[in-house]
Design a protein around this motif. Structure first.
Motif, PDB file in Angstrom:
ATOM      1  N   ASP A 250    -104.781  58.614 -43.917  1.00 51.55           N
ATOM      2  CA  ASP A 250    -105.142  57.664 -42.864  1.00 51.55           C
ATOM      3  C   ASP A 250    -105.494  58.322 -41.540  1.00 51.55           C
ATOM      4  O   ASP A 250    -106.451  57.927 -40.874  1.00 51.55           O
ATOM      5  N   ASN A 255    -111.411  62.031 -42.105  1.00 52.01           N
ATOM      6  CA  ASN A 255    -111.390  60.821 -42.926  1.00 52.01           C
ATOM      7  C   ASN A 255    -112.722  60.099 -42.729  1.00 52.01           C
ATOM      8  O   ASN A 255    -112.860  59.191 -41.922  1.00 52.01           O
ATOM      9  N   ASN A 260    -107.779  53.474 -45.041  1.00 52.27           N
ATOM     10  CA  ASN A 260    -106.350  53.466 -44.728  1.00 52.27           C
ATOM     11  C   ASN A 260    -105.638  52.605 -45.760  1.00 52.27           C
ATOM     12  O   ASN A 260    -105.614  51.376 -45.657  1.00 52.27           O
ATOM     13  N   ASN A 265    -101.172  56.640 -48.911  1.00 55.93           N
ATOM     14  CA  ASN A 265    -100.535  57.513 -47.924  1.00 55.93           C
ATOM     15  C   ASN A 265     -99.084  57.805 -48.281  1.00 55.93           C
ATOM     16  O   ASN A 265     -98.597  58.925 -48.100  1.00 55.93           O
TER      17      ASN A 265
END
Length: 337
Positions: A250, A255, A260, A265
């Motif tokens: 995230d 990225n 996200n 994660n």
């Protein structure tokens, strides 16, 4: 990458920790290296000259006329003819180097999962491999781990399916979707052609992709990480953790899709500390599946490394394909016959 000169620029003098010292360096032009006499390992070349030749035809002409001893990124369309030259050897290695089409997941219309899935189903990967990579690639499945790398997950292959793409567009209330895709051959040779062909494929699903040809100069500073949909080429990383941490976590600086996913994660953090090989393999499989089914990146294919050398330039039986020219160690590992 290199150390700072204290004024916001790269100090091109380098750290001096490798087998060669930098004698001259002109960014975008070339470099000249000389061997450190006290280096702890054997090296075969007393000096090395690196020359930037961006034009594929000029690179091929340079090796055919013995102006250079080896080239990276051989022209795929003519590689088979180059290999017929008795004075030239062409090496090809499958790799984890991959092409991505990242879309900003925090911006419309890409913040809608069904739009992302429609764009993934609209991609005819095998056609892109056949016509753009001229067969010198392995198929992608919308995650960045290739079957040449540890922890690759043998997931069901996403196929080109215009009807499924239309289904997801309807779910997203996005029928007649029109978007722009930024492209430049700065990413890799044939990148613009690939995007044009992808746009033709997407048209079957009722998606209008307008390919924007961006300038080669400044592509990485003005387009990548700036435009909401573009084409990118990545080199391989040695482990899934490195790749995921660089471009899919995230808060990762690179990225490129602004993705996200809380579950992803969490698993990524836990996998870093997991010592059980079986459990870690399952965790990396789950992360690849999340990239494939929720992520904001289309991964059409993994590029083979295709390079050429004069027949008097030798190498050992094993080479690495993560980066060009034997993982960028040809100057250290190769020798003259």
């Amino acid at each position: 990458m290199g150390p700072s000169d204290g004024e916001g620029n790269v100090d091109w003098s380098g750290d001096g920790t490798g087998p060669y010292k930098i004698v001259q360096h002109d960014p975008g032009v070339g470099s000249r290296l000389e061997r450190h006499e006290g280096y702890q390992k054997d090296t075969w070349f007393d000096s090395v000259e690196l020359t930037v030749i961006n034009d594929a035809n000029a690179r091929q002409a340079a090796i055919q006329t013995s102006q250079v001893d080896a080239i990276s990124e051989a022209e795929l369309k003519t590689a088979k003819f180059l290999a017929k030259d008795p004075n030239i050897e062409v090496d090809e290695l499958p790799s984890g180097a991959h092409v991505t089409l990242p879309m900003f997941c925090d911006q419309a219309p890409f913040d809608n999962l069904d739009v992302r899935l429609a764009l993934k189903y609209a991609c005819n990967r095998q056609q892109l491999i056949d016509q753009i990579a001229i067969g010198h690639a392995t198929i992608g499945n919308d995650h960045p781990i290739s079957n040449t790398l540890p922890y690759w997950a043998d997931l069901p292959q996403r196929e080109h399916d215009p009807d499924k793409a239309k289904h997801h567009l309807k779910k997203a209330d996005a029928e007649g979707l029109s978007i722009s895709l930024s492209a430049s051959d700065a990413a890799f040779g044939g990148a613009v052609d690939m995007c044009v062909l992808y746009a033709e494929q997407a048209r079957e699903a009722g998606i209008d992709i307008k390919v924007v040809r961006e300038p080669t100069d400044g592509y990485w500073s003005n387009v990548w990480l700036k435009k909401s949909f573009c084409v990118v080429a990545w080199g391989a990383r040695p482990t899934p953790d490195v790749m995921f941490s660089l471009a899919y976590k995230d808060d990762a600086a690179w990225n490129e899709s602004h993705w996200n996913n809380a579950t992803f994660n969490k698993i990524l953090r836990e996998a870093k500390a997991e010592l059980n090989q079986t459990k870690r393999t399952e965790m990396y499989r789950d992360m690849q599946m999340l990239c494939r089914d929720d992520g904001g990146t289309v991964v059409p294919f993994f590029r083979n490394r295709v390079f050429a050398r004069r027949s008097n330039v030798m190498h050992g039986p094993n080479m690495a394909g993560n980066w060009e020219m034997d993982v960028a160690r040809s100057y250290q590992r190769w020798w003259f016959a």
